[in-house]
Motif scaffolding. Structure first.
Motif, PDB file in Angstrom:
ATOM      1  N   LYS A 108       0.795  -1.247  -0.118  1.00 16.49           N
ATOM      2  CA  LYS A 108       0.114   0.087  -0.004  1.00 16.49           C
ATOM      3  C   LYS A 108       0.992   1.501   0.107  1.00 16.49           C
ATOM      4  O   LYS A 108       0.330   2.095  -0.718  1.00 16.49           O
ATOM      5  N   ALA A 109       1.868   1.367   0.963  1.00 14.23           N
ATOM      6  CA  ALA A 109       2.714   2.461   1.043  1.00 14.23           C
ATOM      7  C   ALA A 109       3.184   2.561  -0.571  1.00 14.23           C
ATOM      8  O   ALA A 109       3.533   3.674  -0.967  1.00 14.23           O
ATOM      9  N   PHE A 110       3.933   1.578  -1.081  1.00 20.32           N
ATOM     10  CA  PHE A 110       4.633   1.892  -2.070  1.00 20.32           C
ATOM     11  C   PHE A 110       3.685   1.992  -3.564  1.00 20.32           C
ATOM     12  O   PHE A 110       4.182   2.956  -4.465  1.00 20.32           O
ATOM     13  N   GLU A 111       2.416   1.723  -3.386  1.00 22.49           N
ATOM     14  CA  GLU A 111       1.318   2.196  -4.466  1.00 22.49           C
ATOM     15  C   GLU A 111       1.174   3.587  -4.453  1.00 22.49           C
ATOM     16  O   GLU A 111       1.000   4.325  -5.211  1.00 22.49           O
ATOM     17  N   LYS A 112       1.336   3.914  -2.988  1.00 24.42           N
ATOM     18  CA  LYS A 112       0.819   5.518  -2.773  1.00 24.42           C
ATOM     19  C   LYS A 112       2.171   6.352  -3.182  1.00 24.42           C
ATOM     20  O   LYS A 112       1.744   7.437  -3.717  1.00 24.42           O
ATOM     21  N   GLU A 113       3.227   5.990  -2.646  1.00 25.27           N
ATOM     22  CA  GLU A 113       4.463   6.989  -2.904  1.00 25.27           C
ATOM     23  C   GLU A 113       5.486   6.253  -3.627  1.00 25.27           C
ATOM     24  O   GLU A 113       5.671   5.176  -3.873  1.00 25.27           O
ATOM     25  N   GLU A 114       6.569   7.162  -4.094  1.00 26.40           N
ATOM     26  CA  GLU A 114       7.878   6.800  -4.705  1.00 26.40           C
ATOM     27  C   GLU A 114       8.716   6.384  -3.589  1.00 26.40           C
ATOM     28  O   GLU A 114       9.047   6.986  -2.563  1.00 26.40           O
ATOM     29  N   PHE A 115       9.552   5.177  -3.891  1.00 26.90           N
ATOM     30  CA  PHE A 115      10.894   5.011  -2.915  1.00 26.90           C
ATOM     31  C   PHE A 115      11.880   4.561  -3.781  1.00 26.90           C
ATOM     32  O   PHE A 115      11.725   4.454  -5.185  1.00 26.90           O
ATOM     33  N   ASP A 116      13.386   4.832  -3.265  1.00 28.69           N
ATOM     34  CA  ASP A 116      14.428   4.567  -3.980  1.00 28.69           C
ATOM     35  C   ASP A 116      14.734   2.986  -3.850  1.00 28.69           C
ATOM     36  O   ASP A 116      15.330   2.241  -4.562  1.00 28.69           O
ATOM     37  N   ILE A 117      14.437   2.505  -2.633  1.00 32.25           N
ATOM     38  CA  ILE A 117      14.681   1.221  -2.144  1.00 32.25           C
ATOM     39  C   ILE A 117      14.070   0.568  -1.155  1.00 32.25           C
ATOM     40  O   ILE A 117      13.404   1.542  -0.307  1.00 32.25           O
ATOM     41  N   ILE A 118      14.067  -0.767  -1.177  1.00 30.53           N
ATOM     42  CA  ILE A 118      13.122  -1.342  -0.164  1.00 30.53           C
ATOM     43  C   ILE A 118      13.939  -2.232   0.677  1.00 30.53           C
ATOM     44  O   ILE A 118      14.763  -3.116   0.230  1.00 30.53           O
ATOM     45  N   LEU A 119      13.737  -2.344   2.090  1.00 29.89           N
ATOM     46  CA  LEU A 119      14.638  -3.193   2.852  1.00 29.89           C
ATOM     47  C   LEU A 119      13.266  -4.084   3.374  1.00 29.89           C
ATOM     48  O   LEU A 119      12.439  -3.672   4.066  1.00 29.89           O
ATOM     49  N   MET A 120      13.525  -5.234   3.346  1.00 28.29           N
ATOM     50  CA  MET A 120      12.342  -6.189   3.228  1.00 28.29           C
ATOM     51  C   MET A 120      12.634  -7.409   4.285  1.00 28.29           C
ATOM     52  O   MET A 120      13.417  -8.267   4.019  1.00 28.29           O
ATOM     53  N   ASP A 121      12.095  -7.194   5.298  1.00 26.86           N
ATOM     54  CA  ASP A 121      12.134  -8.391   6.485  1.00 26.86           C
ATOM     55  C   ASP A 121      11.131  -9.548   5.537  1.00 26.86           C
ATOM     56  O   ASP A 121      10.059  -9.025   5.133  1.00 26.86           O
ATOM     57  N   CYS A 122      11.871 -10.837   5.783  1.00 28.28           N
ATOM     58  CA  CYS A 122      11.167 -11.958   5.061  1.00 28.28           C
ATOM     59  C   CYS A 122       9.935 -12.577   6.089  1.00 28.28           C
ATOM     60  O   CYS A 122       8.877 -13.186   5.441  1.00 28.28           O
ATOM     61  N   GLN A 123      10.250 -12.613   7.304  1.00 23.69           N
ATOM     62  CA  GLN A 123       9.352 -13.142   8.330  1.00 23.69           C
ATOM     63  C   GLN A 123       8.324 -12.113   8.971  1.00 23.69           C
ATOM     64  O   GLN A 123       8.648 -11.888   9.796  1.00 23.69           O
ATOM     65  N   MET A 124       7.257 -11.817   8.062  1.00 26.43           N
ATOM     66  CA  MET A 124       6.268 -10.796   8.638  1.00 26.43           C
ATOM     67  C   MET A 124       4.776 -11.437   8.660  1.00 26.43           C
ATOM     68  O   MET A 124       4.571 -12.198   8.104  1.00 26.43           O
ATOM     69  N   PRO A 125       4.187 -10.831   9.434  1.00 25.06           N
ATOM     70  CA  PRO A 125       2.628 -11.655   9.608  1.00 25.06           C
ATOM     71  C   PRO A 125       1.851 -10.990   8.284  1.00 25.06           C
ATOM     72  O   PRO A 125       2.021 -10.182   7.810  1.00 25.06           O
ATOM     73  N   VAL A 126       0.566 -11.759   8.135  1.00 21.24           N
ATOM     74  CA  VAL A 126      -0.423 -11.319   7.299  1.00 21.24           C
ATOM     75  C   VAL A 126       0.228 -11.657   5.860  1.00 21.24           C
ATOM     76  O   VAL A 126      -0.498 -12.447   5.009  1.00 21.24           O
ATOM     77  N   MET A 127       1.142 -11.155   5.357  1.00 24.54           N
ATOM     78  CA  MET A 127       1.681 -11.374   4.031  1.00 24.54           C
ATOM     79  C   MET A 127       3.302 -11.252   4.224  1.00 24.54           C
ATOM     80  O   MET A 127       3.808 -10.191   4.632  1.00 24.54           O
ATOM     81  N   ASP A 128       4.121 -12.187   3.983  1.00 28.23           N
ATOM     82  CA  ASP A 128       5.613 -12.479   4.306  1.00 28.23           C
ATOM     83  C   ASP A 128       6.300 -11.603   3.150  1.00 28.23           C
ATOM     84  O   ASP A 128       5.632 -11.345   2.175  1.00 28.23           O
ATOM     85  N   GLY A 129       7.419 -11.586   3.610  1.00 27.59           N
ATOM     86  CA  GLY A 129       8.440 -10.649   2.620  1.00 27.59           C
ATOM     87  C   GLY A 129       8.546 -11.294   1.268  1.00 27.59           C
ATOM     88  O   GLY A 129       8.726 -10.754   0.242  1.00 27.59           O
TER      89      GLY A 129
END
Ligand code: ADP
Length: 556
Positions: free
Chosen positions: A344-365
């Motif tokens: 959702k955040a990425f759909e709304k705004e522009e970013f240069d890089i994503i740091l993605m934790d792999c083990q997250m609830p609801v929908m993982d990395g």
């Protein structure tokens, strides 16, 4: 025949013979049965032992994951605290924490390595790399430690040792790291040396001999045979005096053997030790020197101002740590708690890089990365992503790469490493990025609706199935809309009623992911708990379901 004697056996003897034969036969049968039983129990024991070994490996992998996550918090926060205004005494204490955490990290990694090797899960890479650069990096790492102890750290490398070889750079570093580390640890005066000789060279391969020698305390003859065994140390006071667990050489030996080499040791107490091993490398066809990016190039303390980072991380401590590290390097950061929030955040705004934790609830990395690479609008799909994972199991790097990560860091990570990796990727991102086609196996790539389940449910009535699909395409978006509103207003009773209504439809479609999410919502709502996070998951999944139903209804 003429002359042959006819033997007659008396009936009693005949009877006794038969009796004895029968008994012998019974005994034989009993013995065979006993053997069979032993064989079965041996097979069972073997199965049990294999099961136990597997559970042990799984347990160790999980434990190390559980330990890595908080360790990441400790290391990161200590690093941040060290930069604040504190007294000298406090600095000293914090540095002791850093040393202890580093040691603990090494121990966790060693134990995990051993577990992986025991379960045959260690794989050796076969990639081209710059051997000379790899060796220099290991030596550089030890330069200051040797200087602190007033030791000479020297190297003598044959000029004919090639630059480019094919093999596993990380494993070679690990071997040298352990041997040189031991050399420095067990030497008070004198020097530690690394020698590399070419044993043989052919067009497509080269065999090298590595010798790590020192002028340290040495090892007694009687102990030499034990030092490669797990948890073995040459002296009873080694652990107290020098630290360590006695796992390093076990790992070294197995890593060398896994690559087809062998290790030997020569040592004399009070004179020093010499560890030698040979390894065969395939040679790269590409003989021209690649001008590899030097380590220092990336270490430049580049200011990341104007860079906007999207941090996907659910653990509040790690959020705090990583966020601060990013801000410290001048970048701005937006934090998202789970995969859905990230999208959702990425759909709304522009970013240069994503740091993605792999083990997250609801929908993982992993699923989030697949979504970004496959489903986001075209120009956002190529954003650099660094996966952050506390899972140190074999194949984790490949799993992250397969999901779409450009790079990967395993927790606990060193803050400088994170900075370096960000700089490298951001530099690369300024040149056009090639997106690899991602293997599709996440929830967003795989089909959610199981039409065969639906068909069975409806007893194969094709016409009915068609009508229901059309109806579902119409009502599911309405359900979604109402449910979002109800969740927003926290209207528990109505949420429960609506979930009851939707559940059978979803079960009929065989969308298990959505069924379990609805089940969680039902459960939490009955305890008056907030379900807005789960609702985001429902929204993504339900929209995908409707999309699939639409495709199906227009196809036939
Ligand atoms: P650790 O160093 O963690 O104790 P290792 O498996 O690396 O475990 O080494 C096992 C033991 O072998 C050490 O505890 C030490 O007694 C001995 N050892 C290893 N390398 C050396 C060396 N270079 N000089 C003297 N002793 C050594």
């Amino acid at each position: 025949m003429a002359g042959d004697k006819q033997i007659t056996i008396q009936p009693q003897i005949q009877y006794r013979l038969i009796e004895e034969l029968t008994q012998a036969n019974n005994r034989l049968q009993a013995e065979l049965d006993a053997h069979k039983k032993i064989e079965i129990s041996l097979i069972e024991d073997k199965d049990k032992a294999q099961q136990a070994a597997k559970s042990k490996a799984r347990f160790l992998a999980n434990m190390s994951h559980e330990i890595r996550t908080p360790m990441n918090g400790i290391i990161g926060l200590t690093h941040l605290l060290l930069k604040t205004n504190i007294s000298e005494k406090q600095q000293e204490y914090l540095k002791a924490i850093v040393t202890s955490s580093d040691t603990l990290t090494v121990i966790i990694n060693d134990i995990l390595d051993i577990a992986k090797m025991e379960s045959g899960k260690v794989t050796i890479d076969n990639k081209e790399y710059n051997l000379r650069n790899t060796i220099s990096s290991v030596l550089e790492l030890f330069a200051s430690r040797a200087m602190d102890k007033n030791l000479m750290l020297t190297s003598d490398i044959d000029e004919t040792v090639p630059e480019l070889v094919i093999g596993d750079a990380a494993r070679l570093s690990q071997i040298l790291f352990n041997l040189i580390g031991n050399g420095i640890k067990f030497t008070k005066k004198g020097e530690v040396n690394l020698t590399i000789r070419v044993l043989s060279r052919q067009k497509s391969k080269v065999e090298l001999k590595f010798i790590v020698s020192d002028t340290g305390i040495g090892i007694g003859n009687s102990k030499l045979q034990y030092i490669f065994k797990a948890f073995a140390q040459a002296r009873s006071n080694t652990s107290r005096k020098y630290g360590g667990t006695g796992l390093g050489l076990t790992i070294v030996k197995r890593l060398i053997e896994l690559q087809g080499g062998a290790i030997t040791v020569r040592s004399k107490p009070h004179e020093g030790s010499e560890f030698s091993f040979n390894l065969l490398f395939r040679l790269s066809k590409n003989t021209t020197n690649v001008n590899q990016r030097s380590q220092h190039d990336s270490r430049d303390n580049i200011d990341l101002k104007d860079v906007k980072v999207l941090l996907a991380e659910d653990n509040p401590v790690n959020q705090l740590v990583t966020k601060d590290l990013i801000i410290e390097s001048g970048a701005t950061v937006v934090v998202a708690d789970n995969g859905i929030e990230t999208i959702k955040a990425f759909e709304k705004e522009e970013f240069d890089i994503i740091l993605m934790d792999c083990q997250m609830p609801v929908m993982d990395g992993y699923d989030t990365m697949r979504y970004v690479r496959n489903e986001m609008e075209e120009k956002k799909r190529s954003i650099p992503i660094i996966a952050l994972t506390a899972q140190a199991s074999a194949g984790e790097k490949e799993k992250c790469q397969d999901a779409g990560a450009n790079d990967y860091l395993s927790k606990p990570y060193n803050p400088n490493e994170l900075h370096d990796k960000m700089v490298i990727l951001l530099k690369k991102a300024t040149s056009p990025v090639k997106i690899k086609k991602i293997k599709l196996n996440g929830i967003h790539s795989k089909r959610l609706v199981k039409f065969d389940v639906m068909n069975e449910y409806l007893g194969g009535k094709k016409q009915l199935m068609k009508q229901i699909i059309v109806k579902l395409v119409e009502i599911l978006p309405q359900y979604l809309k109402s449910m979002k509103l109800l969740v927003k207003n926290k209207d528990s009773d109505k949420i429960m009623a609506l979930v009851h209504k939707i559940k059978p439809n979803i079960a009929m479609l065989g969308v298990d992911e959505l069924s379990s999410l609805l089940h969680i919502i039902e459960n939490k709502t009955s305890k008056s708990r907030d379900v807005s996070q789960e609702m985001k998951g429902v929204e993504v999944l339900l929209k995908k379901v409707v999309k699939e139903l639409k495709v199906r209804s227009s196809a036939k």
